[in-house]
Design an enzyme around this catalytic site. Structure first.
Site, PDB file in Angstrom:
ATOM      1  N   LYS A   1       0.815  -1.215   0.000  1.00 58.47           N
ATOM      2  CA  LYS A   1       0.000   0.000   0.000  1.00 58.47           C
ATOM      3  C   LYS A   1       0.851   1.269   0.000  1.00 58.47           C
ATOM      4  CE  LYS A   1      -3.811  -2.358   0.063  1.00 58.47           C
ATOM      5  NZ  LYS A   1      -3.235  -3.673  -0.220  1.00 58.47           N
TER       6      LYS A   1
ATOM      7  N   HIS B   1     -16.155  -2.924   7.517  1.00 57.56           N
ATOM      8  CA  HIS B   1     -15.316  -2.506   6.382  1.00 57.56           C
ATOM      9  C   HIS B   1     -15.364  -3.518   5.243  1.00 57.56           C
ATOM     10  CE1 HIS B   1     -13.776   0.649   8.942  1.00 57.56           C
ATOM     11  NE2 HIS B   1     -13.347  -0.238   9.813  1.00 57.56           N
TER      12      HIS B   1
ATOM     13  N   ARG C   1      -6.503  -8.525  -9.067  1.00 59.95           N
ATOM     14  CA  ARG C   1      -7.177  -9.807  -9.262  1.00 59.95           C
ATOM     15  C   ARG C   1      -8.601  -9.534  -9.715  1.00 59.95           C
ATOM     16  NH1 ARG C   1     -10.525  -9.487  -4.870  1.00 59.95           N
ATOM     17  NH2 ARG C   1      -9.661  -8.562  -2.972  1.00 59.95           N
TER      18      ARG C   1
ATOM     19  N   GLU D   1      -3.742   6.946   7.783  1.00 58.19           N
ATOM     20  CA  GLU D   1      -4.276   7.879   6.798  1.00 58.19           C
ATOM     21  C   GLU D   1      -5.406   8.705   7.406  1.00 58.19           C
ATOM     22  OE1 GLU D   1      -3.453   5.454   2.639  1.00 58.19           O
ATOM     23  OE2 GLU D   1      -5.499   5.512   3.444  1.00 58.19           O
TER      24      GLU D   1
END
Length: 743
Positions: free
Chosen positions: A164, A285, A343, A250
């Site tokens: 990430k 989430h 993917r 973040e």
């Protein structure tokens, strides 16, 4: 509430004008006129070969393995599947004559062994599906080195986008906007906490290897930072292995939407976007509903999302199917790159529905060296014609209990009729067992309509036909979502469920005719098999002309206002199919009586699960009602009623329970496991005083952490299990000291 904008229904013709290149990218988007030459140059090298795939090993399980196998068969590709000891009798293991055993449940992650099996059996290609090893660059590289075609992107692209922190560096360099945050290597608690303070709360913690909501936590203030970091790291290690505990910090967007773009690229430098999907309706989430096109999205933003997604893919020389995920700030309408899933996504059928494509077929063709089957203009023309699509994930979980995962045998399974606009991708049939060892998704239900409103109506109607007994599911919750005015108007964000939880979890009364039908159904299943305590001939009138039986039910349905209450039903049979039925709910002054109703039923025993099923048709005074009554073979007193598109769960009351319901207090000084699980840690000690709501035990099930909280204030008498213990659902975890009141 705002009404749905036309932008959410149709895309303007102006969107067909898509540029053929990204400045400075050195790579082309797929133009309307695709190359005709069989010799093309990609990144300085010449590639002329197209080698059709003739055999494939599917390195996955469940519905995606079946999904890939169907397309492979249609293309004449010989398919081999894998299974573990738990999956030996599963549908994906039985869908082809060629199936190989892996042994232990965790063996789907054993990349070296899977590659070796493909080599031993002379299999040309390997399809990873999604999850497991699908985004593991070492696995993709091992396939390449073994001479096996990996049906997915290059290992380097997976490496770049799988990390990430690295992916955000690449995106920033390519002009793709990213959420402000810390993506560095310094990972001490103090450093991360300091970075969070710099970014300003609330912040989002997530693993650099994250996906599917695993290892992700929202931190709203400094006081909870360390506890949330510890929990996120533990879950990430369990889900992603070594390195999963490395965290990003973040800025947390307060009113975010999750909007993603399906992209596809070939080895010839072409890249297309197959529209966007809104996946904002989530719990833990993780996505529940996905739809395309995204509602209430203006067309300038939509086009910009597509362009940025293609730019992201081209920045890493991507090949194959991928999804670029963005966070869209509802307050500013600005969007930020979140991550790229290298993917095929779980929700890929939504894009297939609105573009009329088979993305698995595209994967095989691109892996063989072919060019993309459609141009960007052709894709956009199809999107204009094909309306809207929505996917609902059918999960084994209990929404009323915090979406706790569940597992068990599918005692009864009845699915909606499918057609070109209603599709079901499932990995299970009636009689199969949904194991706690793997993800709890039972199936995906995908519908298409001429516009979003039509698609929602079709989805709700299809969900009404979906019947599952044997474990908890989210089907009833999904029906309520479809009827939520806020959802219908497209006013969605990732906090949608919390925002509208009062409406979505509002308990509803159960109609008296449900209890009447349950009693009539039992009466029609050879009443000599019902224990005498549940009903007996009371001798009203002439025995030859009238027979009466009494039943008592306890409502076991968290979605019902009668939850826990006792309902008494008396059925008087007047002649062969004619009845009087009296229903009295606990607390009612007098019963409701249905007189002279005609009812007939047929009963069967399911060959795969041994469940007793009774179908009834009853003519009440104002309507005909069709009902299915299912008795659990492992517990004949457990009843499930499906009627008019709704599910109600009941229990026949035994004499002991009936006495308690009439006044004897049941002792409930304990907390039990809500699902099969592993004990991660005890948060309390024996002898400790706790308040209601205090954390007691942290458990893990299906790789998700769940905190079990105290249902009462009291003193801990006993902790029944230690860290690492495996527990079945219903196992006592914590016992309390009895108080005078509870005694």
């Amino acid at each position: 509430m705002r009404s749905i904008k036309r932008a959410s229904r149709r895309l303007p013709a102006s969107l067909r004008a898509v540029p053929n290149s990204v400045p400075g990218s050195g790579a082309r988007f797929l133009s309307t006129t695709a190359p005709t030459s069989s010799t093309v140059t990609v990144n300085g090298s010449t590639n002329t070969s197209v080698t059709p795939i003739s055999s494939v090993l599917i390195a996955n399980r469940g519905e995606i393995a079946l999904r890939v196998a169907r397309t492979a068969a249609s293309m004449g590709i010989r398919t081999t599947t894998l299974y573990t000891d738990i999956d030996a009798a599963s549908q994906h293991a039985k869908c082809t004559p060629y199936a190989l055993s892996l042994g232990a449940p965790s063996a789907y992650l054993d990349g070296p062994r899977i590659v070796e099996l493909a080599k031993q059996h002379g299999i040309q290609a390997l399809h990873p599906g999604y999850g497991f090893l699908s985004e593991n660059p070492a696995f993709a590289k091992a396939c390449e080195e073994a001479g096996i075609v990996f049906v997915g992107p290059p290992a380097k692209a997976m490496t770049d986008m799988g990390d990430k922190a690295r992916s955000k560096e690449i995106m920033n360099a390519s002009g793709v906007p990213c959420v402000p945050g810390y993506h560095g290597s310094e990972q001490s608690v103090e450093q991360l906490k300091a970075k969070a303070a710099d970014i300003k709360y609330p912040v989002l913690l997530k693993s650099v290897k994250g996906g599917g909501g695993k290892g992700m936590r929202i931190v709203r203030n400094a006081g909870e930072f360390e506890a949330q970091l510890k929990s996120a790291r533990a879950e990430a290690r369990a889900s992603f292995g070594e390195g999963g505990e490395v965290m990003l910090v973040e800025k947390y967007i307060v009113r975010p939407r999750h909007v993603e773009v399906q992209i596809f690229a070939d080895r010839r430098g072409n890249c297309v976007a197959l529209g966007e999907r809104d996946c904002s309706v989530q719990r833990r989430h993780q996505k529940i509903l996905e739809e395309s096109p995204a509602p209430l999205l203006d067309n300038v933003t939509r086009k910009d999302l597509w362009d940025k997604a293609r730019k992201a893919a081209l920045a890493v020389d991507y090949v194959g199917a991928g999804t670029v995920e963005f966070i869209l700030d509802k307050d500013t309408n600005e969007f930020y790159f979140m991550e790229m899933n290298t993917r095929l996504q779980v929700e890929h059928p939504v894009s297939e529905m609105v573009t009329g494509t088979d993305l698995v077929e595209w994967q095989f063709r691109v892996a063989a060296g072919e060019k993309l089957p459609l141009t960007q203009d052709e894709i956009e023309a199809r999107i204009l014609e094909r309306g809207a699509a929505i996917e609902a994930r059918i999960y084994a979980e209990n929404p009323e209990k915090g979406f706790f995962p569940d597992s068990g045998t599918l005692v009864h399974l009845s699915k909606p009729q499918t057609n070109e606009d209603v599709r079901i991708d499932a990995g299970f049939v009636e009689g199969d067992t949904v194991s706690e060892a793997y993800d709890g998704m039972i199936a995906k239900l995908i519908v298409r309509g001429k516009d979003r409103e039509t698609a929602i109506r079709k989805l709700e109607l299809a969900l009404r036909e979906y019947e599952v007994v044997g474990l908890s599911t989210n089907i009833e919750f999904l029906k309520r979502l479809c009827n939520s005015q806020a959802f219908i108007e497209g006013d969605v964000e990732t906090g949608f469920i919390d925002m509208w939880k009062t409406e979505l979890f509002e308990a509803k009364p159960t109609s008296n005719d449900v209890f009447a039908q349950a009693a009539l159904g039992l009466l029609g299943t050879q009443t000599q098999n019902v224990p005498a305590a549940h009903g007996q001939a009371l001798g009203f009138g002439e025995a030859s002309t009238q027979n009466s039986r009494k039943f008592a039910f306890r409502v076991q349905d968290d979605a019902s206002t009668e939850e826990g209450k006792i309902v008494e039903v008396e059925v008087a049979q007047l002649n062969n199919k004619l009845f009087n039925v009296s229903v009295r709910k606990e607390g009612d002054d007098k019963p409701q009586v249905f007189e002279n109703i005609v009812s007939e039923s047929t009963s069967t025993t399911a060959p795969t699960s041994s469940a007793k099923k009774t179908k009834l048709t009853t003519y009440f005074p104002l309507a005909r009602v069709d009902t299915t009554l299912v008795q659990d073979p492992a517990d004949n007193e457990k009843l499930t009623v499906f009627q008019l598109g709704h599910k109600t769960q009941l229990r026949l009351v035994s004499p002991v329970w009936f006495d308690k319901a009439l006044g004897l207090k049941e002792v409930a000084a304990s907390v039990v496991a809500p699902m099969p699980c592993k004990i991660l840690r005890n948060e309390v000690e024996e002898g400790q005083s706790v308040e209601k709501g205090a954390p007691l035990v942290v458990i893990e099930s299906m790789k998700m952490e769940t905190v079990i909280r105290s249902p009462q204030s009291g003193v801990i008498k006993k902790l029944a299990h230690k860290e690492g213990d495996i527990c079945k659902a219903g196992t006592v975890l914590v016992m309390f000291e009895e108080t005078e009141e509870s005694a």
